[in-house]
Design a protein around this motif. Structure first.
Motif, PDB file in Angstrom:
ATOM      1  N   ALA A   1      -8.553   7.136   6.939  1.00  0.00           N
ATOM      2  CA  ALA A   1      -8.815   7.978   5.763  1.00  0.00           C
ATOM      3  C   ALA A   1      -7.849   7.690   4.628  1.00  0.00           C
ATOM      4  O   ALA A   1      -8.216   7.809   3.450  1.00  0.00           O
ATOM      5  CB  ALA A   1      -8.734   9.444   6.152  1.00  0.00           C
ATOM      6  N   LEU A   2      -6.612   7.321   4.956  1.00  0.00           N
ATOM      7  CA  LEU A   2      -5.567   7.074   3.946  1.00  0.00           C
ATOM      8  C   LEU A   2      -4.933   5.711   4.186  1.00  0.00           C
ATOM      9  O   LEU A   2      -3.749   5.611   4.521  1.00  0.00           O
ATOM     10  CB  LEU A   2      -4.507   8.178   4.010  1.00  0.00           C
ATOM     11  CG  LEU A   2      -4.981   9.614   3.779  1.00  0.00           C
ATOM     12  CD1 LEU A   2      -3.862  10.596   4.076  1.00  0.00           C
ATOM     13  CD2 LEU A   2      -5.460   9.785   2.345  1.00  0.00           C
ATOM     14  N   PRO A   3      -5.685   4.649   4.006  1.00  0.00           N
ATOM     15  CA  PRO A   3      -5.145   3.316   4.331  1.00  0.00           C
ATOM     16  C   PRO A   3      -4.006   2.881   3.429  1.00  0.00           C
ATOM     17  O   PRO A   3      -3.217   2.011   3.805  1.00  0.00           O
ATOM     18  CB  PRO A   3      -6.364   2.396   4.151  1.00  0.00           C
ATOM     19  CG  PRO A   3      -7.250   3.126   3.185  1.00  0.00           C
ATOM     20  CD  PRO A   3      -7.064   4.576   3.497  1.00  0.00           C
ATOM     21  N   ASP A   4      -3.893   3.470   2.238  1.00  0.00           N
ATOM     22  CA  ASP A   4      -2.867   3.051   1.283  1.00  0.00           C
ATOM     23  C   ASP A   4      -1.692   4.019   1.216  1.00  0.00           C
ATOM     24  O   ASP A   4      -0.923   4.000   0.252  1.00  0.00           O
ATOM     25  CB  ASP A   4      -3.487   2.911  -0.112  1.00  0.00           C
ATOM     26  CG  ASP A   4      -4.593   1.870  -0.146  1.00  0.00           C
ATOM     27  OD1 ASP A   4      -4.450   0.831   0.537  1.00  0.00           O
ATOM     28  OD2 ASP A   4      -5.606   2.103  -0.835  1.00  0.00           O
ATOM     29  N   ASP A   5      -1.549   4.878   2.226  1.00  0.00           N
ATOM     30  CA  ASP A   5      -0.455   5.855   2.224  1.00  0.00           C
ATOM     31  C   ASP A   5       0.649   5.386   3.167  1.00  0.00           C
ATOM     32  O   ASP A   5       0.534   5.525   4.382  1.00  0.00           O
ATOM     33  CB  ASP A   5      -0.968   7.227   2.660  1.00  0.00           C
ATOM     34  CG  ASP A   5       0.162   8.239   2.819  1.00  0.00           C
ATOM     35  OD1 ASP A   5       1.196   8.062   2.153  1.00  0.00           O
ATOM     36  OD2 ASP A   5       0.012   9.181   3.607  1.00  0.00           O
ATOM     37  N   PRO A   6       1.749   4.824   2.609  1.00  0.00           N
ATOM     38  CA  PRO A   6       2.831   4.349   3.473  1.00  0.00           C
ATOM     39  C   PRO A   6       3.891   5.399   3.777  1.00  0.00           C
ATOM     40  O   PRO A   6       4.833   5.137   4.521  1.00  0.00           O
ATOM     41  CB  PRO A   6       3.448   3.220   2.636  1.00  0.00           C
ATOM     42  CG  PRO A   6       3.302   3.713   1.224  1.00  0.00           C
ATOM     43  CD  PRO A   6       2.013   4.529   1.189  1.00  0.00           C
ATOM     44  N   LEU A   7       3.755   6.601   3.202  1.00  0.00           N
ATOM     45  CA  LEU A   7       4.852   7.564   3.250  1.00  0.00           C
ATOM     46  C   LEU A   7       4.725   8.593   4.365  1.00  0.00           C
ATOM     47  O   LEU A   7       5.721   9.213   4.729  1.00  0.00           O
ATOM     48  CB  LEU A   7       4.961   8.296   1.901  1.00  0.00           C
ATOM     49  CG  LEU A   7       5.252   7.403   0.689  1.00  0.00           C
ATOM     50  CD1 LEU A   7       5.312   8.245  -0.576  1.00  0.00           C
ATOM     51  CD2 LEU A   7       6.551   6.630   0.878  1.00  0.00           C
ATOM     52  N   THR A   8       3.523   8.793   4.893  1.00  0.00           N
ATOM     53  CA  THR A   8       3.346   9.814   5.917  1.00  0.00           C
ATOM     54  C   THR A   8       4.018   9.393   7.219  1.00  0.00           C
ATOM     55  O   THR A   8       3.695   8.348   7.784  1.00  0.00           O
ATOM     56  CB  THR A   8       1.858  10.082   6.168  1.00  0.00           C
ATOM     57  OG1 THR A   8       1.266  10.568   4.963  1.00  0.00           O
ATOM     58  CG2 THR A   8       1.666  11.115   7.267  1.00  0.00           C
ATOM     59  N   GLN A   9       4.944  10.202   7.672  1.00  0.00           N
ATOM     60  CA  GLN A   9       5.619   9.958   8.941  1.00  0.00           C
ATOM     61  C   GLN A   9       5.070  10.933   9.976  1.00  0.00           C
ATOM     62  O   GLN A   9       5.176  12.142   9.823  1.00  0.00           O
ATOM     63  CB  GLN A   9       7.131  10.127   8.785  1.00  0.00           C
ATOM     64  CG  GLN A   9       7.744   9.132   7.813  1.00  0.00           C
ATOM     65  CD  GLN A   9       9.244   9.308   7.681  1.00  0.00           C
ATOM     66  OE1 GLN A   9       9.827  10.208   8.255  1.00  0.00           O
ATOM     67  NE2 GLN A   9       9.860   8.436   6.908  1.00  0.00           N
TER      68      GLN A   9
END
Length: 341
Positions: free
Chosen positions: A260-268
């Motif tokens: 759903a969020l392929p470009d989100d590198p910040l979610t841990q």
């Protein structure tokens, strides 16, 4: 009932959740994030060391760590990616400016000074066992003594306190009931915290879409975990919610969230809620972190009481209440007063 004052005197102390243990029998934990201005990362690290000991380590002028406390490592950072990663250095290099280390250090200092008027410094704690979470007030006081500035110290200070409480269990019914309760209590929570007007205008604590709220609050809404996550992501492809579920959902089902969020590198990924609504009034000598923590625990208590939660949900539908109307806040306040007896 005033819209900016609680209806009763605050009880003292740092409260404990009704369910203090995880499903595996270990104590639940909670992390804290405090945003503020008026204090450099070095000053914030010194406040942590004053409160909890440990050793200050420097990643850069913008990122500090305090390692070796009783709970692990605290992190201090300027809350802007371009500053933490110092990407402006690469841009200058691409433009042909080959600056020496001394000049680059001076540049970092000037950038930090300019950014400090709008970009907060953030302290991120390691997870504390809930039985020891009240120790965070020592850090709040150390920051206040060092003249950290909170949400209302400046017109554009949209600073927040973030609470990251570990869930007692990762069952879909617990996740669903807690989110339902949160949506029903959200106007009351805003009133209790007197959420700053500037913060409400920022994109960081947006309300959930009205259509999703109506679907979630439908009587009998009990999807399986996969269906719950899919529907959540269909309406919420952002972390900019006052209750951010992305870290939790990334822990429970990382594949679904990545798709759903392929470009989100910040979610841990982590098994916690990310509650972002409260102000951070760190410069107010009368403010305590226990206050928004206590309000969050009211969400948990109601979520654990299916009968009362079902009644409140039925009230919302039957009476045609809007989640923005003051009469709903009054109704919730009265219901929670009965719950607290």
């Amino acid at each position: 009932m005033s819209e900016s004052q609680p209806s009763a005197a605050e009880p003292p102390g740092f409260p404990q959740p009704a369910r203090p243990l995880r499903a595996d029998g270990r104590p639940r934990r909670v992390g804290f994030e405090l945003e503020f201005a008026g204090l450099s990362p070095e000053g914030a690290a010194a406040a942590i060391q004053e409160a909890f000991g440990g050793e200050v380590q420097s990643d850069s002028r913008f990122v500090k760590r305090v390692a070796g406390t009783a709970w692990g490592t605290f992190k201090v950072e300027v809350d802007a990616r371009v500053l933490k990663e110092r990407s402006y250095r690469a841009l200058l290099s691409q433009m042909g400016f080959n600056l020496d280390d001394r000049t680059l250090d001076s540049l970092d200092e000037q950038v930090l000074r300019l950014a400090s008027t709008v970009v907060p410094v953030e302290v991120v704690s390691p997870p504390l066992p809930v039985g020891e979470a009240g120790q965070i007030e020592s850090l709040r006081e150390a920051l206040r003594r060092r003249l950290a500035q909170g949400t209302r110290a400046g017109l554009v200070y949209a600073f927040g306190l973030h609470l990251n409480p570990e869930l007692p269990e990762l069952e879909v019914d617990t996740i669903r009931a807690t989110l339902q309760t949160y949506l029903l209590l959200l106007p009351w929570l805003k009133w209790r915290d007197d959420t700053d007007a500037v913060r409400r205008l920022t994109p960081f604590i947006q309300d959930f879409p009205a259509e999703y709220v109506r679907r979630l609050l439908q009587p009998g809404y009990c999807p399986g975990l996969g269906a719950f996550i899919d529907e959540f992501l269909a309406f919420n492809t952002t972390r900019n919610r006052s209750l951010d579920l992305m870290p939790l959902l990334a822990h429970v089902d990382p594949g679904r969230v990545r798709r759903a969020l392929p470009d989100d590198p910040l979610t841990q990924a982590r098994p916690t809620w990310h509650y972002r609504l409260p102000n951070c009034l760190v410069d107010d000598p009368d403010w305590r972190i226990a206050r928004p923590w206590r309000d969050w625990l009211m969400v948990e208590r109601l979520a654990d009481d299916p009968q009362r939660l079902g009644q409140l949900m039925a009230d919302w539908w039957a009476r045609g209440f809007s989640l923005t109307e003051h009469r709903w806040i009054q109704h919730v306040d009265q219901c929670l007063a009965r719950l607290d007896r």
